[in-house]
Design a protein around this motif. Structure first.
Motif, PDB file in Angstrom:
ATOM      1  N   GLU A 163      23.857  35.588  38.008  1.00  0.00           N
ATOM      2  CA  GLU A 163      24.637  34.545  38.654  1.00  0.00           C
ATOM      3  C   GLU A 163      24.864  33.411  37.649  1.00  0.00           C
ATOM      4  O   GLU A 163      23.908  32.893  37.070  1.00  0.00           O
ATOM      5  N   PRO A 164      26.123  33.020  37.419  1.00  0.00           N
ATOM      6  CA  PRO A 164      26.391  32.001  36.404  1.00  0.00           C
ATOM      7  C   PRO A 164      25.825  30.641  36.781  1.00  0.00           C
ATOM      8  O   PRO A 164      25.674  30.312  37.955  1.00  0.00           O
ATOM      9  N   SER A 165      25.554  29.844  35.769  1.00  0.00           N
ATOM     10  CA  SER A 165      25.011  28.502  35.972  1.00  0.00           C
ATOM     11  C   SER A 165      26.099  27.467  36.177  1.00  0.00           C
ATOM     12  O   SER A 165      25.831  26.372  36.672  1.00  0.00           O
ATOM     13  N   MET A 166      27.335  27.777  35.764  1.00  0.00           N
ATOM     14  CA  MET A 166      28.410  26.780  35.783  1.00  0.00           C
ATOM     15  C   MET A 166      29.758  27.486  35.792  1.00  0.00           C
ATOM     16  O   MET A 166      29.845  28.690  35.586  1.00  0.00           O
ATOM     17  N   ARG A 167      30.823  26.700  36.076  1.00  0.00           N
ATOM     18  CA  ARG A 167      32.210  27.149  35.993  1.00  0.00           C
ATOM     19  C   ARG A 167      32.432  28.420  36.796  1.00  0.00           C
ATOM     20  O   ARG A 167      32.982  29.409  36.307  1.00  0.00           O
ATOM     21  N   TRP A 168      32.039  28.398  38.063  1.00  0.00           N
ATOM     22  CA  TRP A 168      32.144  29.585  38.908  1.00  0.00           C
ATOM     23  C   TRP A 168      33.583  30.011  39.144  1.00  0.00           C
ATOM     24  O   TRP A 168      33.873  31.201  39.234  1.00  0.00           O
ATOM     25  N   ARG A 169      34.503  29.051  39.272  1.00  0.00           N
ATOM     26  CA  ARG A 169      35.897  29.429  39.520  1.00  0.00           C
ATOM     27  C   ARG A 169      36.488  30.149  38.318  1.00  0.00           C
ATOM     28  O   ARG A 169      37.187  31.164  38.475  1.00  0.00           O
ATOM     29  N   SER A 170      36.202  29.654  37.123  1.00  0.00           N
ATOM     30  CA  SER A 170      36.677  30.337  35.919  1.00  0.00           C
ATOM     31  C   SER A 170      36.030  31.715  35.786  1.00  0.00           C
ATOM     32  O   SER A 170      36.675  32.687  35.372  1.00  0.00           O
ATOM     33  N   PHE A 171      34.757  31.796  36.122  1.00  0.00           N
ATOM     34  CA  PHE A 171      34.031  33.069  36.076  1.00  0.00           C
ATOM     35  C   PHE A 171      34.714  34.099  36.981  1.00  0.00           C
ATOM     36  O   PHE A 171      34.997  35.227  36.555  1.00  0.00           O
ATOM     37  N   CYS A 172      35.002  33.710  38.221  1.00  0.00           N
ATOM     38  CA  CYS A 172      35.644  34.632  39.163  1.00  0.00           C
ATOM     39  C   CYS A 172      37.052  34.993  38.710  1.00  0.00           C
ATOM     40  O   CYS A 172      37.484  36.149  38.851  1.00  0.00           O
ATOM     41  N   ASN A 173      37.776  34.012  38.176  1.00  0.00           N
ATOM     42  CA  ASN A 173      39.124  34.303  37.684  1.00  0.00           C
ATOM     43  C   ASN A 173      39.091  35.318  36.546  1.00  0.00           C
ATOM     44  O   ASN A 173      39.984  36.173  36.435  1.00  0.00           O
ATOM     45  N   GLU A 174      38.080  35.228  35.696  1.00  0.00           N
ATOM     46  CA  GLU A 174      37.983  36.187  34.594  1.00  0.00           C
ATOM     47  C   GLU A 174      37.672  37.588  35.119  1.00  0.00           C
ATOM     48  O   GLU A 174      38.259  38.575  34.660  1.00  0.00           O
ATOM     49  N   ILE A 175      36.784  37.682  36.092  1.00  0.00           N
ATOM     50  CA  ILE A 175      36.495  38.985  36.702  1.00  0.00           C
ATOM     51  C   ILE A 175      37.754  39.551  37.359  1.00  0.00           C
ATOM     52  O   ILE A 175      38.078  40.741  37.219  1.00  0.00           O
ATOM     53  N   LEU A 176      38.489  38.702  38.079  1.00  0.00           N
ATOM     54  CA  LEU A 176      39.711  39.160  38.738  1.00  0.00           C
ATOM     55  C   LEU A 176      40.783  39.549  37.723  1.00  0.00           C
ATOM     56  O   LEU A 176      41.620  40.424  37.995  1.00  0.00           O
ATOM     57  N   GLY A 177      40.789  38.900  36.557  1.00  0.00           N
ATOM     58  CA  GLY A 177      41.717  39.293  35.514  1.00  0.00           C
ATOM     59  C   GLY A 177      41.485  40.723  35.065  1.00  0.00           C
ATOM     60  O   GLY A 177      42.433  41.503  34.888  1.00  0.00           O
ATOM     61  N   PHE A 178      40.222  41.089  34.900  1.00  0.00           N
ATOM     62  CA  PHE A 178      39.897  42.475  34.564  1.00  0.00           C
ATOM     63  C   PHE A 178      40.320  43.414  35.693  1.00  0.00           C
ATOM     64  O   PHE A 178      40.869  44.493  35.444  1.00  0.00           O
ATOM     65  N   CYS A 216      38.612  36.887  45.653  1.00  0.00           N
ATOM     66  CA  CYS A 216      39.365  38.129  45.818  1.00  0.00           C
ATOM     67  C   CYS A 216      40.350  38.015  46.973  1.00  0.00           C
ATOM     68  O   CYS A 216      41.521  38.423  46.866  1.00  0.00           O
ATOM     69  N   THR A 217      39.888  37.460  48.087  1.00  0.00           N
ATOM     70  CA  THR A 217      40.739  37.330  49.261  1.00  0.00           C
ATOM     71  C   THR A 217      41.960  36.476  48.952  1.00  0.00           C
ATOM     72  O   THR A 217      43.097  36.826  49.296  1.00  0.00           O
ATOM     73  N   HIS A 218      41.752  35.339  48.288  1.00  0.00           N
ATOM     74  CA  HIS A 218      42.864  34.452  47.960  1.00  0.00           C
ATOM     75  C   HIS A 218      43.811  35.087  46.942  1.00  0.00           C
ATOM     76  O   HIS A 218      44.998  34.751  46.909  1.00  0.00           O
ATOM     77  N   ALA A 219      43.287  35.997  46.120  1.00  0.00           N
ATOM     78  CA  ALA A 219      44.122  36.671  45.129  1.00  0.00           C
ATOM     79  C   ALA A 219      44.795  37.920  45.696  1.00  0.00           C
ATOM     80  O   ALA A 219      45.545  38.594  44.984  1.00  0.00           O
ATOM     81  N   GLY A 220      44.539  38.233  46.961  1.00  0.00           N
ATOM     82  CA  GLY A 220      45.142  39.403  47.580  1.00  0.00           C
ATOM     83  C   GLY A 220      44.486  40.710  47.211  1.00  0.00           C
ATOM     84  O   GLY A 220      45.084  41.780  47.361  1.00  0.00           O
ATOM     85  N   VAL A 221      43.239  40.656  46.738  1.00  0.00           N
ATOM     86  CA  VAL A 221      42.499  41.874  46.377  1.00  0.00           C
ATOM     87  C   VAL A 221      41.523  42.202  47.507  1.00  0.00           C
ATOM     88  O   VAL A 221      40.675  41.368  47.847  1.00  0.00           O
ATOM     89  N   PRO A 222      41.623  43.380  48.127  1.00  0.00           N
ATOM     90  CA  PRO A 222      40.672  43.741  49.186  1.00  0.00           C
ATOM     91  C   PRO A 222      39.245  43.666  48.672  1.00  0.00           C
ATOM     92  O   PRO A 222      38.933  44.196  47.596  1.00  0.00           O
ATOM     93  N   ALA A 223      38.363  42.997  49.422  1.00  0.00           N
ATOM     94  CA  ALA A 223      36.986  42.802  48.967  1.00  0.00           C
ATOM     95  C   ALA A 223      36.024  42.934  50.132  1.00  0.00           C
ATOM     96  O   ALA A 223      36.299  42.454  51.236  1.00  0.00           O
ATOM     97  N   VAL A 224      34.897  43.574  49.859  1.00  0.00           N
ATOM     98  CA  VAL A 224      33.841  43.794  50.852  1.00  0.00           C
ATOM     99  C   VAL A 224      32.515  43.405  50.221  1.00  0.00           C
ATOM    100  O   VAL A 224      32.281  43.673  49.035  1.00  0.00           O
ATOM    101  N   SER A 225      31.642  42.786  50.997  1.00  0.00           N
ATOM    102  CA  SER A 225      30.276  42.517  50.550  1.00  0.00           C
ATOM    103  C   SER A 225      29.310  43.340  51.390  1.00  0.00           C
ATOM    104  O   SER A 225      29.424  43.370  52.620  1.00  0.00           O
ATOM    105  N   LEU A 226      28.385  44.007  50.731  1.00  0.00           N
ATOM    106  CA  LEU A 226      27.327  44.762  51.405  1.00  0.00           C
ATOM    107  C   LEU A 226      26.013  44.031  51.165  1.00  0.00           C
ATOM    108  O   LEU A 226      25.611  43.827  50.016  1.00  0.00           O
ATOM    109  N   TRP A 227      25.345  43.651  52.259  1.00  0.00           N
ATOM    110  CA  TRP A 227      24.095  42.883  52.177  1.00  0.00           C
ATOM    111  C   TRP A 227      22.935  43.712  52.713  1.00  0.00           C
ATOM    112  O   TRP A 227      22.968  44.181  53.849  1.00  0.00           O
TER     113      TRP A 227
END
Length: 326
Positions: A99-114, A175-186
């Motif tokens: 889990e990142p320590s900082m810049r979570w929005r940039s972190f998620c954007n980079e994952i979504l870019g991939f 993911c939801t805001h980017a239009g990518v279907p996303a599910v979390s399993l807990w």
């Protein structure tokens, strides 16, 4: 601009992610992705720049020797790809990190870019939380999504959670805001035996992932590890009458709550999983022969003296009191 030279065109790719730390009680979620990577011999193709997202006083780098040469491994998030062979091959993009320590929005954007560049069809994020659940019963696994349509089509719960969240919740919303279907399993991990590893919770997450994306996962020694883990906790609990009494209380509460699940959909799911593992036409557990680019650089606690929290359900995420210890 993300360039993925050396990664072939993927077949119906699904991204599966897990992050060590607050969302990873008993290392169950990160252990599940590590299992997939190990069993299918994942090929690392990218790593996020650790300097951008991690506080190295919180997640420290490690020094090691390689043939007498000192090297440093930096805490980061890596992406690998595996191909599931068989009659209907498909690819998984595995995301495993801290889990990142900082810049979570940039972190998620980079994952979504991939995810965008690889043509990922769906993102599945694995998490584990501490809960009032007995170690002697099946591990509860909740499937949640922020997408109402996805909840209906995949028989998931639409999350209604409000409160503190971790990178799992942030990435799902991104993911939801980017239009990518996303599910979390807990997976719910017993809070009185939260020390990692927890192979029983890891196994439960993998079983639910199988059902969700219709694949067959090679389990290796994981079922035996899960049985050994439960027997070990049984023995420890039997040595402490207070813990044994508390476990019995949790068992009674769980059995009462699960009575409606003793038939119908629950039995059907288990029978379908049994048939899938016996069906030779099902997707093979053997890794494909696709050529991928490899990155070469690269105990028990006593029961609490408090009123138990509500049983973790499909619309919960870990809060301050039940956050996994880092």
């Amino acid at each position: 601009m993300i360039e993925l030279e050396g990664v072939p065109e993927l077949i119906d790719p699904v991204m599966v992610a897990a992050f060590e730390g607050w969302n990873d009680a008993g290392d169950a979620a990160s252990g599940a992705v590590a299992h997939l990577d190990r069993e299918w011999k994942g090929e690392v193709f990218a790593a996020l720049d650790a300097e951008d997202y991690y506080d190295f006083q919180v997640n420290r780098p490690t020094v090691w020797l390689d043939n007498g040469v000192r090297k440093i491994t930096w805490p980061t998030t890596r992406l690998s790809v595996v191909r599931i062979g068989g009659a209907k091959p498909r690819d998984l993009v595995l995301v495993r990190g801290i889990e990142p320590s900082m810049r979570w929005r940039s972190f998620c954007n980079e994952i979504l870019g991939f995810a965008h560049e690889l043509g990922v069809e769906m993102v599945v994020i694995l998490g584990a939380l501490l809960g009032d659940t007995p170690h002697t019963r099946p591990v509860p696994v909740s499937g949640v999504t922020s997408d109402a349509d996805l909840a209906r089509t995949m028989d998931l719960e639409e999350t209604k959670y409000e409160g503190p969240t971790g990178i799992v919740g942030i990435l799902q919303e991104a993911c939801t805001h980017a239009g990518v279907p996303a599910v979390s399993l807990w997976a719910a991990v017993p809070h009185y035996v939260s020390q990692p590893p927890n192979p029983k919770a890891t196994l439960a997450l993998l079983n639910r992932l199988e059902d969700l994306i219709d694949i067959r996962i090679p389990l290796g020694e994981l079922p035996e590890d899960a049985r050994a883990w439960q027997l070990g906790v049984d023995q420890l609990a039997a040595e402490d009458s207070e813990v044994a009494e508390y476990v019995q209380t949790l068992e009674e509460a769980r059995d009462t709550a699960d009575l409606p699940e003793a038939s119908g959909d629950a039995i059907a799911r288990e029978f379908e999983r049994y048939l899938r593992r016996r069906d030779p036409a099902a997707p093979s557990a053997e890794p494909g022969d696709g050529s991928y680019l490899r990155d070469t650089s690269s105990g028990l606690t006593r029961p609490p003296k408090r009123t138990p929290d509500p049983e973790p359900g499909a619309d919960t995420e870990p809060g301050e009191d039940d956050a996994p210890e880092a």
